[in-house]
Design a protein around this motif. Structure first.
Motif, PDB file in Angstrom:
ATOM      1  N   MET A   1       0.840  -1.206   0.000  1.00 29.96           N
ATOM      2  CA  MET A   1       0.000   0.000   0.000  1.00 29.96           C
ATOM      3  C   MET A   1       0.878   1.260   0.000  1.00 29.96           C
ATOM      4  SD  MET A   1      -3.365  -0.351   0.076  1.00 29.96           S
ATOM      5  CE  MET A   1      -3.875  -1.842  -0.753  1.00 29.96           C
ATOM      6  N   ASP A   2       0.433   2.232  -0.749  1.00 33.07           N
ATOM      7  CA  ASP A   2       1.211   3.431  -0.954  1.00 33.07           C
ATOM      8  C   ASP A   2       0.864   4.466   0.123  1.00 33.07           C
ATOM      9  OD1 ASP A   2       2.356   5.725  -1.841  1.00 33.07           O
ATOM     10  OD2 ASP A   2       1.813   5.412  -3.944  1.00 33.07           O
ATOM     11  N   LYS A   3       1.819   4.738   0.993  1.00 29.92           N
ATOM     12  CA  LYS A   3       1.558   5.635   2.136  1.00 29.92           C
ATOM     13  C   LYS A   3       1.278   7.078   1.701  1.00 29.92           C
ATOM     14  CE  LYS A   3       2.108   3.413   6.203  1.00 29.92           C
ATOM     15  NZ  LYS A   3       1.138   2.382   5.913  1.00 29.92           N
ATOM     16  N   ALA A   4       1.790   7.455   0.498  1.00 30.00           N
ATOM     17  CA  ALA A   4       1.586   8.828   0.043  1.00 30.00           C
ATOM     18  C   ALA A   4       0.157   9.059  -0.406  1.00 30.00           C
ATOM     19  CB  ALA A   4       2.551   9.119  -1.108  1.00 30.00           C
ATOM     20  N   LYS A   5      -0.554   7.982  -0.685  1.00 28.10           N
ATOM     21  CA  LYS A   5      -1.924   8.136  -1.164  1.00 28.10           C
ATOM     22  C   LYS A   5      -2.906   8.145   0.001  1.00 28.10           C
ATOM     23  CE  LYS A   5      -1.388   5.883  -5.659  1.00 28.10           C
ATOM     24  NZ  LYS A   5      -1.748   4.698  -6.441  1.00 28.10           N
ATOM     25  N   LYS A   6      -4.002   8.891  -0.167  1.00 32.89           N
ATOM     26  CA  LYS A   6      -5.022   8.920   0.880  1.00 32.89           C
ATOM     27  C   LYS A   6      -5.777   7.601   0.926  1.00 32.89           C
ATOM     28  CE  LYS A   6      -6.143  13.728   1.499  1.00 32.89           C
ATOM     29  NZ  LYS A   6      -7.155  14.757   1.472  1.00 32.89           N
ATOM     30  N   ARG A   7      -6.166   7.212   2.127  1.00 32.53           N
ATOM     31  CA  ARG A   7      -6.918   5.969   2.305  1.00 32.53           C
ATOM     32  C   ARG A   7      -8.417   6.188   2.071  1.00 32.53           C
ATOM     33  NH1 ARG A   7      -5.654   1.741   5.498  1.00 32.53           N
ATOM     34  NH2 ARG A   7      -3.893   1.598   4.090  1.00 32.53           N
ATOM     35  N   VAL A   8      -8.985   5.307   1.253  1.00 35.12           N
ATOM     36  CA  VAL A   8     -10.423   5.337   0.955  1.00 35.12           C
ATOM     37  C   VAL A   8     -11.042   4.031   1.423  1.00 35.12           C
ATOM     38  CG1 VAL A   8     -12.012   5.062  -1.013  1.00 35.12           C
ATOM     39  CG2 VAL A   8     -10.350   6.923  -1.023  1.00 35.12           C
ATOM     40  N   PHE A   9     -12.193   4.105   2.067  1.00 39.83           N
ATOM     41  CA  PHE A   9     -12.929   2.879   2.405  1.00 39.83           C
ATOM     42  C   PHE A   9     -14.391   3.072   2.026  1.00 39.83           C
ATOM     43  CE2 PHE A   9     -15.695   0.145   4.766  1.00 39.83           C
ATOM     44  CZ  PHE A   9     -15.016  -1.048   4.866  1.00 39.83           C
ATOM     45  N   ILE A 138     -15.179   1.959   8.947  1.00 39.88           N
ATOM     46  CA  ILE A 138     -14.434   3.114   8.427  1.00 39.88           C
ATOM     47  C   ILE A 138     -13.190   3.386   9.277  1.00 39.88           C
ATOM     48  CG2 ILE A 138     -14.574   5.623   8.068  1.00 39.88           C
ATOM     49  CD1 ILE A 138     -17.650   5.189   7.575  1.00 39.88           C
ATOM     50  N   LEU A 139     -13.380   3.402  10.607  1.00 37.10           N
ATOM     51  CA  LEU A 139     -12.298   3.864  11.497  1.00 37.10           C
ATOM     52  C   LEU A 139     -11.190   2.825  11.645  1.00 37.10           C
ATOM     53  CD1 LEU A 139     -14.488   5.656  14.209  1.00 37.10           C
ATOM     54  CD2 LEU A 139     -13.383   6.665  12.194  1.00 37.10           C
ATOM     55  N   LEU A 140     -11.514   1.551  11.459  1.00 29.87           N
ATOM     56  CA  LEU A 140     -10.480   0.502  11.573  1.00 29.87           C
ATOM     57  C   LEU A 140      -9.343   0.701  10.570  1.00 29.87           C
ATOM     58  CD1 LEU A 140     -12.396  -2.885  11.937  1.00 29.87           C
ATOM     59  CD2 LEU A 140     -10.703  -1.973  13.525  1.00 29.87           C
ATOM     60  N   TYR A 141      -9.675   1.320   9.426  1.00 31.39           N
ATOM     61  CA  TYR A 141      -8.692   1.379   8.331  1.00 31.39           C
ATOM     62  C   TYR A 141      -8.035   2.745   8.180  1.00 31.39           C
ATOM     63  CZ  TYR A 141     -10.511  -3.185   7.525  1.00 31.39           C
ATOM     64  OH  TYR A 141     -10.863  -4.499   7.722  1.00 31.39           O
ATOM     65  N   ASN A 142      -8.126   3.585   9.202  1.00 34.86           N
ATOM     66  CA  ASN A 142      -7.510   4.924   9.138  1.00 34.86           C
ATOM     67  C   ASN A 142      -7.980   5.670   7.886  1.00 34.86           C
ATOM     68  OD1 ASN A 142      -5.947   4.098  11.410  1.00 34.86           O
ATOM     69  ND2 ASN A 142      -4.599   3.011   9.998  1.00 34.86           N
ATOM     70  N   THR A 143      -9.270   5.544   7.621  1.00 33.88           N
ATOM     71  CA  THR A 143      -9.848   6.066   6.384  1.00 33.88           C
ATOM     72  C   THR A 143      -9.913   7.585   6.380  1.00 33.88           C
ATOM     73  OG1 THR A 143     -11.190   4.083   6.254  1.00 33.88           O
ATOM     74  CG2 THR A 143     -11.952   5.984   4.978  1.00 33.88           C
ATOM     75  N   GLU A 144      -9.504   8.165   5.241  1.00 34.80           N
ATOM     76  CA  GLU A 144      -9.595   9.620   5.109  1.00 34.80           C
ATOM     77  C   GLU A 144     -10.836  10.031   4.312  1.00 34.80           C
ATOM     78  OE1 GLU A 144      -5.367   9.105   4.164  1.00 34.80           O
ATOM     79  OE2 GLU A 144      -5.194  11.207   4.784  1.00 34.80           O
ATOM     80  N   LEU A 145     -11.187   9.231   3.303  1.00 31.99           N
ATOM     81  CA  LEU A 145     -12.344   9.565   2.464  1.00 31.99           C
ATOM     82  C   LEU A 145     -13.284   8.375   2.348  1.00 31.99           C
ATOM     83  CD1 LEU A 145     -10.692  11.355  -0.598  1.00 31.99           C
ATOM     84  CD2 LEU A 145     -12.020  12.413   1.232  1.00 31.99           C
TER      85      LEU A 145
END
Ligand code: TYM
Length: 332
Positions: A1-9, A138-145
């Motif tokens: 997984m690319d840390k520079a990219k925002k996390r989406v769930f 949502i919150l389990l995955y450190n989701t931003e969007l």
């Protein structure tokens, strides 16, 4: 997984065959987001049992939804695509978050109020707690969007409130997510009653277009769609909700703007307009249906993909779960 990219769930319930509402409001955007975001998508089977499910149907719809995910273009090499109940952290995290969620806030949820009416013989605790399970997802995955249709906005707000409350007590351990709602397609309404959203669990099959409907069925359903007596293709959600909904669908299917559509159908009747909308939807769905037929016949392939995905998801989820348990004071 690319840390520079925002996390989406995001997730979808296997509570029936998906509609074009689910496709235009959610899935289509999920596919597009895979390029620029670090995406996780889930089949929300735990959510589905908040209303009565027949075991064979739930089983079939779960596989069917996974196949639809892949058929529309969600890519298991780019995104984590898993089945919610395969990652036990979701239910455990829900319990923790329950203890940071107020009865009053859950009582205010629109979806709970609506479903309490439509399923008045089964207002179970899970139906009430549904938004907390969603917050856990949502919150389990450190989701931003969180990309969804309009109807899920209130649930995402609740997830934000719960995350902020937990952070207020234990320090910044949960990422506070943002809703991500598309400009067009966020609320596709019923073809029979445009005051209601199009829903895969509607008892009237003419009210929705399923992603797997045959072209003939799609044309028939659009021909029967409720409009008005004005014979004018003009966007006005207040006084012409049926026509405006069809215009929205046509806009989603063709990429044309509302102004372009009004011009295209100037001086034309609803018969021509409905046929054009139907054809545009057939054109969008045909390739998806062909791909679906290929994938659904290969259960071994899907099984391999969702097994690996659940392991990847669990790695992320278990880390968040452990961090919150530690903060709360559990002896780990
Ligand atoms: P669900 O399964 O009802 O719907 C899946 C997605 O489709 C969108 N949608 C629509 N968009 C436009 N017009 C419509 N008529 C329409 N109907 C549905 C929904 O907004 C959703 O994006 N609770 C969620 C599933 C879920 C979830 C999550 C979503 C579980 N956990 C965590 C996001 C994050 C639901 O029931 O969606």
């Amino acid at each position: 997984m690319d840390k520079a990219k925002k996390r989406v769930f995001s997730a979808i319930q296997p509570s029936g065959t998906l509609t074009i509402g689910n496709y235009f409001g959610a899935l289509k955007n999920h596919v597009a987001m895979q390029e620029d975001y670090d995406c996780i998508f889930s089949v929300a089977d735990l959510h589905a049992i908040t209303v009565k499910q027949e075991p064979e149907k739930l089983y079939m719809h779960t596989l069917e939804l996974y196949a639809i995910f892949l058929a529309v273009g969600l890519d298991p090499e780019k995104s984590i695509i898993f089945i919610q109940s395969h990652v036990p952290a979701h239910t455990e995290f829900t319990w923790l978050l329950n203890c940071f969620t107020q009865f009053g806030e859950l009582s205010r949820m629109h979806q709970f109020k609506e479903k309490s009416k439509t399923h008045s013989d089964n207002i179970n605790a899970g139906l009430f707690d549904y938004p907390v399970l969603m917050a856990a997802d949502i919150l389990l995955y450190n989701t931003e969007l969180v990309p969804t249709g309009q109807d899920q906005k209130q649930h995402i707000e609740l997830a934000r409130n719960v995350a902020q409350r937990v952070n207020g007590i234990y320090g910044d351990i949960l990422v506070v997510p943002e809703p991500y709602i598309p400009r067009t397609g966020a609320k596709i309404t019923s073809l029979q009653d445009p005051s209601k959203k199009m829903s895969k669990s509607d008892s009237n099959i003419n009210a929705f277009i399923s992603i797997l409907d045959e072209p003939d069925t799609i044309i028939k359903k659009f021909k029967r769609a409720v409009t008005d007596s004005e014979a004018l293709v003009k966007f006005d959600e207040e006084s012409k909700p049926g026509v405006s909904n069809l215009m929205n669908i046509y806009s989603c299917a063709t990429g044309r703007s509302i102004a372009e559509i009004e011009k295209e159908f100037e001086g034309k009747g609803y018969g021509d307009f409905k046929m054009a909308v139907a054809q545009s939807v057939v054109d969008v769905l045909s390739p998806i249906q062909a791909e679906y037929k290929r994938i659904i016949s290969d259960k071994a392939y899907m099984s391999k993909k969702f097994t690996v995905a659940a392991e990847r998801a669990a790695d992320i989820a278990n880390d968040t779960l452990r961090r919150l348990k530690e903060k709360i004071g559990f002896y780990i």
